[in-house]
Design an enzyme around this catalytic site. Structure first.
Site, mmCIF file in Angstrom:
data_model
loop_
_atom_site.group_PDB
_atom_site.id
_atom_site.type_symbol
_atom_site.label_atom_id
_atom_site.label_comp_id
_atom_site.label_asym_id
_atom_site.label_seq_id
_atom_site.Cartn_x
_atom_site.Cartn_y
_atom_site.Cartn_z
ATOM 1 N N HIS A 1 0.861 -1.183 0.000
ATOM 2 C CA HIS A 1 0.000 0.000 0.000
ATOM 3 C C HIS A 1 0.893 1.227 0.000
ATOM 4 O O HIS A 1 1.712 1.430 0.907
ATOM 5 C CB HIS A 1 -0.948 -0.035 1.205
ATOM 6 C CG HIS A 1 -1.956 -1.138 1.077
ATOM 7 N ND1 HIS A 1 -2.376 -1.902 2.124
ATOM 8 C CD2 HIS A 1 -2.593 -1.596 -0.038
ATOM 9 C CE1 HIS A 1 -3.250 -2.797 1.672
ATOM 10 N NE2 HIS A 1 -3.400 -2.635 0.372
ATOM 11 N N ALA A 2 0.743 2.004 -1.063
ATOM 12 C CA ALA A 2 1.735 3.019 -1.398
ATOM 13 C C ALA A 2 1.947 4.043 -0.298
ATOM 14 O O ALA A 2 3.058 4.497 -0.061
ATOM 15 C CB ALA A 2 1.319 3.708 -2.700
ATOM 16 N N ARG A 3 0.868 4.422 0.392
ATOM 17 C CA ARG A 3 0.969 5.517 1.353
ATOM 18 C C ARG A 3 1.573 5.097 2.684
ATOM 19 O O ARG A 3 1.830 5.939 3.528
ATOM 20 C CB ARG A 3 -0.425 6.106 1.583
ATOM 21 C CG ARG A 3 -1.457 5.118 2.128
ATOM 22 C CD ARG A 3 -2.866 5.672 1.952
ATOM 23 N NE ARG A 3 -3.899 4.750 2.423
ATOM 24 C CZ ARG A 3 -5.197 4.943 2.256
ATOM 25 N NH1 ARG A 3 -5.619 6.022 1.609
ATOM 26 N NH2 ARG A 3 -6.074 4.078 2.705
ATOM 27 N N GLU A 4 1.815 3.801 2.857
ATOM 28 C CA GLU A 4 2.293 3.298 4.156
ATOM 29 C C GLU A 4 3.824 3.344 4.197
ATOM 30 O O GLU A 4 4.512 2.322 4.266
ATOM 31 C CB GLU A 4 1.719 1.891 4.375
ATOM 32 C CG GLU A 4 0.193 1.920 4.409
ATOM 33 C CD GLU A 4 -0.477 0.558 4.300
ATOM 34 O OE1 GLU A 4 0.204 -0.476 4.323
ATOM 35 O OE2 GLU A 4 -1.727 0.537 4.180
ATOM 36 N N ARG B 1 -5.734 -7.189 -2.379
ATOM 37 C CA ARG B 1 -7.042 -7.846 -2.501
ATOM 38 C C ARG B 1 -7.101 -8.636 -3.803
ATOM 39 O O ARG B 1 -8.142 -9.059 -4.235
ATOM 40 C CB ARG B 1 -8.186 -6.816 -2.487
ATOM 41 C CG ARG B 1 -8.277 -5.980 -1.213
ATOM 42 C CD ARG B 1 -8.650 -6.815 0.014
ATOM 43 N NE ARG B 1 -8.811 -5.954 1.185
ATOM 44 C CZ ARG B 1 -7.801 -5.521 1.945
ATOM 45 N NH1 ARG B 1 -6.545 -5.886 1.659
ATOM 46 N NH2 ARG B 1 -8.026 -4.741 2.977
ATOM 47 N N HIS C 1 2.701 -3.439 6.862
ATOM 48 C CA HIS C 1 1.756 -2.354 6.573
ATOM 49 C C HIS C 1 1.789 -1.314 7.697
ATOM 50 O O HIS C 1 2.410 -1.502 8.732
ATOM 51 C CB HIS C 1 0.321 -2.903 6.525
ATOM 52 C CG HIS C 1 0.025 -3.836 5.394
ATOM 53 N ND1 HIS C 1 -0.723 -3.461 4.297
ATOM 54 C CD2 HIS C 1 0.357 -5.132 5.195
ATOM 55 C CE1 HIS C 1 -0.833 -4.489 3.473
ATOM 56 N NE2 HIS C 1 -0.187 -5.513 3.990
ATOM 57 N N SER C 2 1.010 -0.255 7.501
ATOM 58 C CA SER C 2 0.634 0.635 8.595
ATOM 59 C C SER C 2 -0.785 1.101 8.296
ATOM 60 O O SER C 2 -1.227 1.014 7.149
ATOM 61 C CB SER C 2 1.582 1.835 8.701
ATOM 62 O OG SER C 2 1.399 2.741 7.628
ATOM 63 N N TYR C 3 -1.553 1.578 9.285
ATOM 64 C CA TYR C 3 -1.155 1.779 10.648
ATOM 65 C C TYR C 3 -2.139 1.044 11.561
ATOM 66 O O TYR C 3 -3.083 0.430 11.069
ATOM 67 C CB TYR C 3 -1.179 3.297 10.988
ATOM 68 C CG TYR C 3 -2.512 4.006 10.740
ATOM 69 C CD1 TYR C 3 -3.481 4.111 11.750
ATOM 70 C CD2 TYR C 3 -2.815 4.553 9.492
ATOM 71 C CE1 TYR C 3 -4.695 4.757 11.523
ATOM 72 C CE2 TYR C 3 -4.039 5.187 9.263
ATOM 73 C CZ TYR C 3 -4.959 5.288 10.271
ATOM 74 O OH TYR C 3 -6.168 5.915 10.028
ATOM 75 N N GLU D 1 0.734 -4.425 11.055
ATOM 76 C CA GLU D 1 0.395 -3.006 10.899
ATOM 77 C C GLU D 1 1.242 -2.228 11.896
ATOM 78 O O GLU D 1 1.106 -2.405 13.108
ATOM 79 C CB GLU D 1 -1.097 -2.773 11.203
ATOM 80 C CG GLU D 1 -2.061 -3.554 10.325
ATOM 81 C CD GLU D 1 -2.324 -2.884 8.981
ATOM 82 O OE1 GLU D 1 -1.852 -1.740 8.775
ATOM 83 O OE2 GLU D 1 -2.988 -3.515 8.142
HETATM 84 ZN ZN ZN Z 1 -1.799 -1.707 4.112
#
Ligand code: ZN
Length: 425
Positions: free
Chosen positions: A185-188, A261, A315-317, A391
């Site tokens: 996930h790009a924003r993490e 997904r 991942h985050s968060y 996360e």
């Molecule tokens: Zn994620």
């Protein structure tokens, strides 16, 4: 359980987003709320649909705690207030939070007292994608007889998905795999930094710490810090809150598929969306993203070779350690007792340096349903003994825009968790 079909919050419409002179999305004045959805999720969806809010994350752990974190644009704030939802402000100004992350930093000097590894200042700031590739290259050069750079296919825009393979005294490819993915996930952004920190610690300490040496002598590590390079670059050039890949499709103007997904196992179910504009869009067919093809192929090869001992998708968060399964809240992993013991111990080890609390448990029951997610595929198809998602920090105050001065601490506590896990799994 409630099923948030299609997710009520649409992805930000390009037309509604304000851009600055450099073409970057301006988030000044956006507020982040944690909103209780209540029991009537459909009504909740209907209420919020028109706000052009950005879906950050949600947590359905317990019905009475079900909540969503959403970023509401300034022009929608009066309408949001008028809904009179039970909510809590997580951030008064997302634009200010993004500014607090700091500018992308220069690539650090090499530290010749540490075998010519990049200086630890790498973990004091965020960096451009190209510098992440330089970091991997420099780490590999400093450990050249026990590592090589690897690639796992190509992204939609043609970037090689790059990583590093580390091994110990048994020689290359001789042991079961530890397989790490970051930044799907790009924003993490914190996820790639932490994965790089773990890599750094393994490499920096192999020759002077017998415990660390034992990890690499027992397992081959395959580490891909940024498996969604197109999305990651897009968060740096254009939209800090982009999540998906950057795949276009002839059937829609919406861009991007959620690579997590899209795995071809239990694909197209609860916790994924059929809507191309959704943040959790599953794709048109199982496994139809180039990124998924690349990383899945590598995992399949590892599984067929010496097997996968541990997989972690970082991942985050939220501060969670998530074990199988995501696709179902009632399915139970065959070794669930062992997974529970190890995730509990990992959480305790993570808490040691700074007291940071991580919640642990099966993905669906603990956080939310995730059809077509990586850890289910790696667990059931690749027969990994442990197929986890973690996360990272924080629990919502800064969310995806974790200040740069928390990178080192995030890495330090994650390393404590991994040292426990590698020694006990
Ligand atoms: Zn994620």
């Amino acid at each position: 359980m409630k099923f948030l079909q299609g997710l009520f919050l649409v992805a930000p419409l390009t037309a509604a987003l304000q851009l600055d002179r450099r073409g970057k999305v301006v988030y000044d004045g956006y507020k982040i709320f944690r909103v209780a959805s209540g029991s009537d999720v459909a009504a909740f969806e209907a209420q919020l649909e028109s706000l052009e809010a950005i879906d950050l994350t949600h947590n359905h752990g317990h019905v009475d705690e079900e909540h969503f974190d959403v970023a509401v644009p300034p022009e929608s704030l009066p309408a949001f207030d008028a809904l009179n939802l039970t909510s809590q402000v997580l951030s008064d100004d997302l634009g200010a939070d993004i500014a607090l992350e700091g500018d992308l930093a220069e690539y650090p000097e090499l530290d010749f007292s540490a075998a010519a590894l990049p200086s630890l200042s790498w973990f004091s700031a965020y960096h451009a994608y190209a510098d992440h590739l330089t970091f991997l290259k420099d780490v590999q050069s400093s450990f050249s007889s026990n590592s090589e750079l690897i690639t796992a296919g190509k992204s939609f825009e043609g970037r090689a998905i790059q990583g590093i393979h580390l091994w110990g005294s048994g020689g290359k490819g001789s042991k079961p795999a530890v397989y790490f993915h970051g930044n799907v996930h790009a924003r993490e952004w914190i996820s790639s930094k932490v994965v790089e920190y773990l890599t750094y610690q393994l490499v920096a300490n192999y020759n002077n710490d017998t415990t660390v040496k034992s990890f690499l002598d027992k397992y081959d590590f395959y580490i891909l810090p940024i498996v969604n390079p197109d999305g990651f670059v897009y968060t740096q050039t254009t939209n800090r809150l982009w999540r998906k890949n950057r795949q276009t499709r002839s059937s829609t103007t919406a861009v991007g598929t959620d690579v997590n997904r899209n795995w071809p196992y239990k694909w197209d179910g609860e916790g994924s969306s059929t809507s191309p504009g959704s943040e959790t869009y599953r794709g048109q067919a199982a496994g139809d993203t180039p990124e998924n093809t690349g990383i899945r192929t590598l995992g399949d090869q590892l599984a067929a070779s010496k097997g996968i001992k541990l997989y972690i998708d970082w991942h985050s968060y939220g501060q969670y350690i998530l074990t199988p399964y995501g696709y179902s809240c009632s399915a139970v992993a065959t070794n669930s007792a062992k997974q529970n013991t190890l995730s509990r111990g990992t959480a305790a080890a993570i808490a040691k340096p700074y007291g940071t609390q991580f919640t642990y448990g099966p993905t669906c029951a603990t956080l939310y349903a995730t059809a077509g997610g990586s850890n289910d595929y790696v667990t059931d198809v690749n027969k990994a003994e442990l197929g986890w998602a973690i996360e990272l920090r924080d629990t919502g105050r800064n969310g995806f825009t974790l200040p740069a001065d928390q990178i080192l601490a995030s890495g330090t506590e994650a390393w404590e968790g991994m040292k426990y896990l590698f020694a006990n799994m």
